[in-house]
Design a protein around this motif. Structure first.
Motif, short mmCIF file in Angstrom:
data_model
loop_
_atom_site.label_atom_id
_atom_site.label_comp_id
_atom_site.label_asym_id
_atom_site.label_seq_id
_atom_site.Cartn_x
_atom_site.Cartn_y
_atom_site.Cartn_z
N LEU A 1 0.75 -1.31 0.10
CA LEU A 1 0.10 0.23 0.47
C LEU A 1 1.05 0.77 -0.37
CD1 LEU A 1 -2.43 -1.06 2.32
CD2 LEU A 1 -2.99 -0.54 0.03
N ALA A 2 2.42 1.43 0.56
CA ALA A 2 2.92 2.54 0.69
C ALA A 2 3.29 2.44 -0.32
CB ALA A 2 3.46 2.18 2.19
N GLU A 3 4.18 1.09 -1.03
CA GLU A 3 4.45 1.26 -2.45
C GLU A 3 4.00 2.27 -3.35
OE1 GLU A 3 5.97 -1.04 -6.06
OE2 GLU A 3 5.86 -2.27 -3.25
N TYR A 4 2.48 2.18 -3.67
CA TYR A 4 1.74 2.10 -4.43
C TYR A 4 0.92 3.49 -3.97
CZ TYR A 4 2.45 -1.55 -7.15
OH TYR A 4 3.29 -2.18 -8.39
N GLY A 5 0.83 4.21 -3.51
CA GLY A 5 0.38 5.50 -2.61
C GLY A 5 -0.94 5.17 -1.75
N TYR A 6 -1.32 3.98 -1.13
CA TYR A 6 -2.87 3.64 -1.07
C TYR A 6 -3.03 3.85 0.24
CZ TYR A 6 -4.67 3.17 -6.17
OH TYR A 6 -4.72 3.57 -7.26
N SER A 7 -4.79 3.97 0.85
CA SER A 7 -4.26 3.93 2.46
C SER A 7 -5.49 2.17 2.04
CB SER A 7 -5.24 5.10 2.79
OG SER A 7 -6.43 4.97 2.71
N LEU A 8 -6.36 1.68 3.45
CA LEU A 8 -7.04 0.68 4.02
C LEU A 8 -8.18 1.35 2.84
CD1 LEU A 8 -5.61 -0.40 6.85
CD2 LEU A 8 -5.44 -2.12 4.92
N ARG A 9 -8.58 2.87 2.92
CA ARG A 9 -9.76 2.83 2.46
C ARG A 9 -9.96 3.29 1.22
NH1 ARG A 9 -11.94 7.87 6.84
NH2 ARG A 9 -11.86 6.75 8.96
N ASN A 10 -8.76 3.40 1.07
CA ASN A 10 -8.98 3.29 -0.93
C ASN A 10 -9.02 1.98 -1.53
OD1 ASN A 10 -6.35 5.38 -0.78
ND2 ASN A 10 -8.22 6.11 -1.26
N ILE A 11 -8.22 0.80 -0.92
CA ILE A 11 -9.09 -0.64 -0.63
C ILE A 11 -9.87 -0.72 -1.21
CG2 ILE A 11 -8.30 -2.99 -0.83
CD1 ILE A 11 -5.97 -0.90 -2.31
N ILE A 12 -10.62 -0.22 -0.03
CA ILE A 12 -11.66 -0.75 0.85
C ILE A 12 -13.34 -0.34 -0.77
CG2 ILE A 12 -14.46 -0.72 2.01
CD1 ILE A 12 -11.64 -0.88 4.19
N ALA A 13 -13.05 0.79 -1.13
CA ALA A 13 -13.33 1.89 -1.54
C ALA A 13 -13.66 1.33 -3.63
CB ALA A 13 -13.22 2.92 -2.18
N ILE A 14 -12.84 0.52 -3.10
CA ILE A 14 -11.97 -0.18 -4.54
C ILE A 14 -13.02 -1.34 -4.73
CG2 ILE A 14 -10.59 -1.57 -6.30
CD1 ILE A 14 -8.60 0.96 -5.22
N LEU A 15 -12.38 -2.28 -3.53
CA LEU A 15 -13.66 -3.55 -3.19
C LEU A 15 -14.91 -3.96 -3.19
CD1 LEU A 15 -10.30 -6.03 -1.42
CD2 LEU A 15 -11.21 -5.82 -4.18
N ASP A 16 -15.46 -3.05 -2.53
CA ASP A 16 -16.50 -2.79 -2.32
C ASP A 16 -17.18 -0.96 -2.54
OD1 ASP A 16 -19.12 -3.25 -0.77
OD2 ASP A 16 -18.79 -3.62 1.07
N PRO A 17 -17.86 -0.40 -3.40
CA PRO A 17 -18.18 0.85 -3.74
C PRO A 17 -19.40 1.14 -2.87
CG PRO A 17 -17.54 -0.33 -6.16
CD PRO A 17 -17.49 -1.42 -4.68
N GLN A 18 -20.17 0.11 -2.36
CA GLN A 18 -21.35 0.42 -1.68
C GLN A 18 -20.88 0.38 -0.51
OE1 GLN A 18 -23.37 0.64 -2.83
NE2 GLN A 18 -23.33 0.34 -4.92
#
Length: 122
Positions: A44-61
């Motif tokens: 996540l740090a390598e690509y500049g993402y946070s856990l919230r970004n990942i949750i938004a990608i995996l579960d947009p709802q």
């Protein structure tokens, strides 16, 4: 309990917790979870993402559901019921939703709160 007995009991609890901690350190499943979390956080740090970004990608709802859940807790509440008081002495009616009515306060000061509450018709 004496201070010495309290000290001994705390010492035993500490020893039991240290033994449990050692057994967890040797647990292969826990080691794998720690390794996975470390690799995930590094990625996540390598690509500049946070856990919230990942949750938004995996579960947009998920972002749409969360505010609705908090809104129901702190949002609107049930409207107050209208209370009607009728003064038997004067026949005067008061309709109020709260106890902050000027005339109602005057009646309660003059006749007492219990008496005025007995005047409720609804």
């Amino acid at each position: 309990m004496s201070r010495l007995a309290e000290f001994r009991a705390l010492e035993q609890q500490l020893a039991a917790q240290l033994a449990e901690l050692e057994s967890l350190k040797n647990d292969d499943g826990l080691k794998r979870e720690i390794e996975f979390e470390k690799k995930l956080r590094d990625l996540l740090a390598e690509y500049g993402y946070s856990l919230r970004n990942i949750i938004a990608i995996l579960d947009p709802q998920a972002s749409r559901r969360a505010p609705a859940a908090t809104e129901s807790k702190t949002g609107t509440r049930k409207p107050r019921d209208v209370k009607i008081y009728k003064n038997p002495n004067s026949g005067e009616l008061i309709e109020t939703k709260g106890g902050n009515h000027r005339q109602l306060k005057e009646w309660k000061n003059e006749f007492g709160a219990d008496v005025v509450e007995s005047w409720r018709t609804q």
